[in-house]
Design a protein around this motif. Structure first.
Motif, PDB file in Angstrom:
ATOM      1  N   SER A   9      -6.939 -18.101 -10.615  1.00 24.01           N
ATOM      2  CA  SER A   9      -5.835 -18.723 -11.352  1.00 24.01           C
ATOM      3  C   SER A   9      -5.115 -17.731 -12.267  1.00 24.01           C
ATOM      4  CB  SER A   9      -6.341 -19.911 -12.176  1.00 24.01           C
ATOM      5  OG  SER A   9      -7.242 -19.471 -13.172  1.00 24.01           O
ATOM      6  N   GLU A  10      -5.714 -16.559 -12.469  1.00 24.71           N
ATOM      7  CA  GLU A  10      -5.119 -15.573 -13.373  1.00 24.71           C
ATOM      8  C   GLU A  10      -4.469 -14.402 -12.645  1.00 24.71           C
ATOM      9  OE1 GLU A  10      -8.156 -14.419 -16.153  1.00 24.71           O
ATOM     10  OE2 GLU A  10      -8.711 -16.499 -16.548  1.00 24.71           O
ATOM     11  N   PHE A  11      -4.396 -14.450 -11.333  1.00 27.43           N
ATOM     12  CA  PHE A  11      -3.830 -13.332 -10.570  1.00 27.43           C
ATOM     13  C   PHE A  11      -2.341 -13.176 -10.847  1.00 27.43           C
ATOM     14  CE2 PHE A  11      -6.896 -13.352  -6.668  1.00 27.43           C
ATOM     15  CZ  PHE A  11      -7.953 -13.060  -7.502  1.00 27.43           C
ATOM     16  N   THR A  12      -1.905 -11.930 -10.817  1.00 24.50           N
ATOM     17  CA  THR A  12      -0.492 -11.595 -10.786  1.00 24.50           C
ATOM     18  C   THR A  12      -0.214 -11.035  -9.393  1.00 24.50           C
ATOM     19  OG1 THR A  12      -0.440 -11.069 -13.147  1.00 24.50           O
ATOM     20  CG2 THR A  12       1.317 -10.122 -11.772  1.00 24.50           C
ATOM     21  N   TRP A  13       0.803 -11.559  -8.739  1.00 25.00           N
ATOM     22  CA  TRP A  13       1.161 -11.114  -7.387  1.00 25.00           C
ATOM     23  C   TRP A  13       2.499 -10.399  -7.434  1.00 25.00           C
ATOM     24  CZ3 TRP A  13      -2.290 -11.543  -3.552  1.00 25.00           C
ATOM     25  CH2 TRP A  13      -3.329 -12.459  -3.707  1.00 25.00           C
ATOM     26  N   ILE A  14       2.581  -9.289  -6.726  1.00 24.62           N
ATOM     27  CA  ILE A  14       3.830  -8.543  -6.608  1.00 24.62           C
ATOM     28  C   ILE A  14       4.086  -8.333  -5.125  1.00 24.62           C
ATOM     29  CG2 ILE A  14       5.053  -6.407  -7.161  1.00 24.62           C
ATOM     30  CD1 ILE A  14       3.085  -6.138  -9.565  1.00 24.62           C
ATOM     31  N   PHE A  15       5.285  -8.687  -4.692  1.00 19.88           N
ATOM     32  CA  PHE A  15       5.673  -8.541  -3.288  1.00 19.88           C
ATOM     33  C   PHE A  15       6.794  -7.519  -3.192  1.00 19.88           C
ATOM     34  CE2 PHE A  15       4.188 -12.854  -4.038  1.00 19.88           C
ATOM     35  CZ  PHE A  15       3.160 -12.945  -3.109  1.00 19.88           C
ATOM     36  N   SER A  16       6.724  -6.666  -2.188  1.00 17.37           N
ATOM     37  CA  SER A  16       7.684  -5.575  -2.070  1.00 17.37           C
ATOM     38  C   SER A  16       8.857  -5.896  -1.167  1.00 17.37           C
ATOM     39  CB  SER A  16       6.988  -4.328  -1.535  1.00 17.37           C
ATOM     40  OG  SER A  16       6.676  -4.507  -0.168  1.00 17.37           O
ATOM     41  N   GLY A  17       8.814  -7.018  -0.474  1.00 13.31           N
ATOM     42  CA  GLY A  17       9.852  -7.313   0.492  1.00 13.31           C
ATOM     43  C   GLY A  17       9.553  -6.692   1.840  1.00 13.31           C
ATOM     44  N   SER A  18       8.431  -5.995   1.940  1.00 12.88           N
ATOM     45  CA  SER A  18       7.995  -5.440   3.228  1.00 12.88           C
ATOM     46  C   SER A  18       6.564  -5.907   3.470  1.00 12.88           C
ATOM     47  CB  SER A  18       8.093  -3.908   3.200  1.00 12.88           C
ATOM     48  OG  SER A  18       7.199  -3.371   2.242  1.00 12.88           O
ATOM     49  N   ASP A  19       5.712  -5.055   3.935  1.00  8.58           N
ATOM     50  CA  ASP A  19       4.334  -5.420   4.253  1.00  8.58           C
ATOM     51  C   ASP A  19       3.387  -5.299   3.061  1.00  8.58           C
ATOM     52  OD1 ASP A  19       5.152  -5.771   6.885  1.00  8.58           O
ATOM     53  OD2 ASP A  19       4.574  -3.752   7.481  1.00  8.58           O
ATOM     54  N   LEU A  20       3.887  -4.824   1.923  1.00  5.72           N
ATOM     55  CA  LEU A  20       3.025  -4.572   0.775  1.00  5.72           C
ATOM     56  C   LEU A  20       2.900  -5.794  -0.134  1.00  5.72           C
ATOM     57  CD1 LEU A  20       4.042  -0.963  -0.286  1.00  5.72           C
ATOM     58  CD2 LEU A  20       2.062  -1.681   1.038  1.00  5.72           C
ATOM     59  N   VAL A  21       1.671  -6.025  -0.574  1.00  5.68           N
ATOM     60  CA  VAL A  21       1.358  -7.072  -1.535  1.00  5.68           C
ATOM     61  C   VAL A  21       0.406  -6.450  -2.554  1.00  5.68           C
ATOM     62  CG1 VAL A  21       0.262  -9.315  -1.890  1.00  5.68           C
ATOM     63  CG2 VAL A  21       1.514  -8.881   0.221  1.00  5.68           C
ATOM     64  N   VAL A  22       0.695  -6.656  -3.825  1.00  6.96           N
ATOM     65  CA  VAL A  22      -0.176  -6.161  -4.881  1.00  6.96           C
ATOM     66  C   VAL A  22      -0.751  -7.366  -5.613  1.00  6.96           C
ATOM     67  CG1 VAL A  22      -0.296  -4.811  -7.009  1.00  6.96           C
ATOM     68  CG2 VAL A  22       1.188  -4.058  -5.132  1.00  6.96           C
ATOM     69  N   ALA A  23      -2.067  -7.345  -5.779  1.00  2.57           N
ATOM     70  CA  ALA A  23      -2.746  -8.384  -6.549  1.00  2.57           C
ATOM     71  C   ALA A  23      -3.418  -7.713  -7.740  1.00  2.57           C
ATOM     72  CB  ALA A  23      -3.778  -9.098  -5.696  1.00  2.57           C
ATOM     73  N   GLU A  24      -3.168  -8.254  -8.920  1.00  6.20           N
ATOM     74  CA  GLU A  24      -3.811  -7.763 -10.137  1.00  6.20           C
ATOM     75  C   GLU A  24      -4.570  -8.933 -10.732  1.00  6.20           C
ATOM     76  OE1 GLU A  24      -2.215  -5.398 -13.981  1.00  6.20           O
ATOM     77  OE2 GLU A  24      -1.384  -7.406 -13.693  1.00  6.20           O
ATOM     78  N   GLY A  25      -5.808  -8.678 -11.156  1.00  2.74           N
ATOM     79  CA  GLY A  25      -6.570  -9.791 -11.689  1.00  2.74           C
ATOM     80  C   GLY A  25      -7.799  -9.372 -12.458  1.00  2.74           C
ATOM     81  N   THR A  26      -8.657 -10.352 -12.671  1.00  3.82           N
ATOM     82  CA  THR A  26      -9.897 -10.153 -13.409  1.00  3.82           C
ATOM     83  C   THR A  26     -11.050 -10.758 -12.621  1.00  3.82           C
ATOM     84  OG1 THR A  26      -9.549 -12.188 -14.656  1.00  3.82           O
ATOM     85  CG2 THR A  26      -8.771 -10.137 -15.673  1.00  3.82           C
ATOM     86  N   SER A  27     -12.266 -10.354 -13.018  1.00  4.49           N
ATOM     87  CA  SER A  27     -13.455 -10.865 -12.349  1.00  4.49           C
ATOM     88  C   SER A  27     -14.634 -10.825 -13.309  1.00  4.49           C
ATOM     89  CB  SER A  27     -13.782 -10.022 -11.111  1.00  4.49           C
ATOM     90  OG  SER A  27     -14.160  -8.706 -11.491  1.00  4.49           O
TER      91      SER A  27
END
Length: 154
Positions: A79-97
């Motif tokens: 529920s705390e993830f930040t998602w970044i999409f590049s408009g191509s094949d790249l996806v960035v997930a930032e989060g905690t664990s």
């Protein structure tokens, strides 16, 4: 890397990345009962700090065996993830664990400088992970403090 044949939306790429993270939390088993390796292309690459670059499912399996062998449990905080999409094949997930490492427990923010914050950069095509570069502090239990003067001043 294989030539793309299937068009994917950002949400579809996100769902593949989420399935990977949830499988990691489930000892390498996906929601359908398959192996986490089923989520990867045959020639995929995974980079993990202090392990290096694994290329192909066999090396990725070894990386996950080596890393997983040091963990008793892990839980990503979805529920705390930040998602970044590049408009191509790249996806960035930032989060905690949080979880339990063989050297002890960890939780993001406890202590503030400790393990538990991470960022994964995925390249996802044809519903398979082509590349996953993992950025985190692999000192889960926070024992490597002597080499950092600002941590060993207590």
């Amino acid at each position: 890397m294989a030539v793309a044949t299937q068009t994917m939306t950002d949400e579809q790429r996100k769902s593949v990345a989420l399935e990977y993270l949830k499988a990691f939390d489930n000892a390498g088993t996906t929601s359908t009962g398959g192996s986490i390796l089923d989520l990867f292309a045959e020639d995929a690459q995974v980079m993990f700090p202090k392990w290096g670059l694994a290329t192909g499912k066999k090396e990725i399996g070894q990386l996950f065996t080596d890393i997983g062998g040091t963990l008793t449990s892990i839980q990503h905080h979805y529920s705390e993830f930040t998602w970044i999409f590049s408009g191509s094949d790249l996806v960035v997930a930032e989060g905690t664990s949080h979880g339990e490492h063989r050297d002890g427990p960890w939780r993001a923010g406890v202590p503030e400088w400790g393990a538990g914050r991470w960022c994964d950069v995925f390249e996802i095509r044809d519903f398979l992970i082509q590349r996953c570069f993992i950025y985190l502090d692999p000192d889960y239990a926070g024992r490597d403090t002597a080499r950092y003067p600002w941590l060993s001043q207590d």
